[in-house]
Design an enzyme around this catalytic site. Sequence first.
Site: not given
Ligand code: DON
Length: 303
Positions: A64, A67, A191, A257
Amino acid sequence: MPDLDSVLQKLDRDARAAADWGQVASYIPQLAGVDPAQFAISVVTADGRLHQAGDTHVPFSVQSITKVFTLAITLGRAGDQLWTRVGREPSGRAFNSIVQLEQENGRPRNPFINAGAIVTTDAVLGRRAPREALAEIIRFVRTAAGSEDIHINETVAASETDFGHRNFALAHFLAAHDNLTNSPEKVLGTYFHHCAIEMTTAQLAMAGRFLVHAPGLPRLVSPRRIRRLNAMMLTCGHYDGSGDFAYRVGIPGKSGVGGGILAIVPHTAAIAVWSPGLNRYGNSHRGTEALAELTTRMDWSIF
Ligand code: DON
């Protein structure tokens, strides 16, 4: 002021002595096998110097944190039009909440929760092929970091595609509300790939230099946009843990994450920390602890 290198060495020692490393994310199988007991921290100060400690040569999945880069690109391409499709308020919900998107009629609260980032990725895509949009994102990240050695891990992207049921639900929900211009499959393919970019903490701290707003550091976006990106990071960068992060760490930050956090001390430093075990909000446990200690010792809280 304490010596930054000594502080970083101490943070590395403290992390390694810790009993609790948090839990790695299990919903992306490729990330579930990562050893949580790893720690790295890199800091680029306003004079351009890199200070670091720990496993700073190990590339990790930035997830994330990308982003922030896609938001910067989208605001450059679409400007304030993005805000007709996405809000700018903290969500107070998990990063992958479905119920909030339904309650709010398909307009995500902010660009950092998954639903908002899916809309942002759709805006980066425009009418282009995913390959072209991804090339722009990678080019932006490499330019920001000053390193060509930054790549997408295709295995991680495929792993998330295979198990990305919640993101598919969010994307279809957005499409049902006419908030996607491309198909859910095309947007999510893009994404998942940008989330699967890998960097070391050294590369990530370097890539964050453009958000610091200091004379000697690279300038990729206007000062006004730097302020706004930092505002989004402070208020929304840690999802439903954003208030706690502001309280304890006191600077803008964006988590991933994969256990990484990019944090900015305005006019002073860009910090990248990585430790794969997560806290209950899905943000790096030891990374957050280290940042709280760092900003306290260096008196870097913005408050
Ligand atoms: O879309 C998702 O769930 C992951 N590609 C990214 C989520 C994420 O990194 C949440 N952060 N802590």
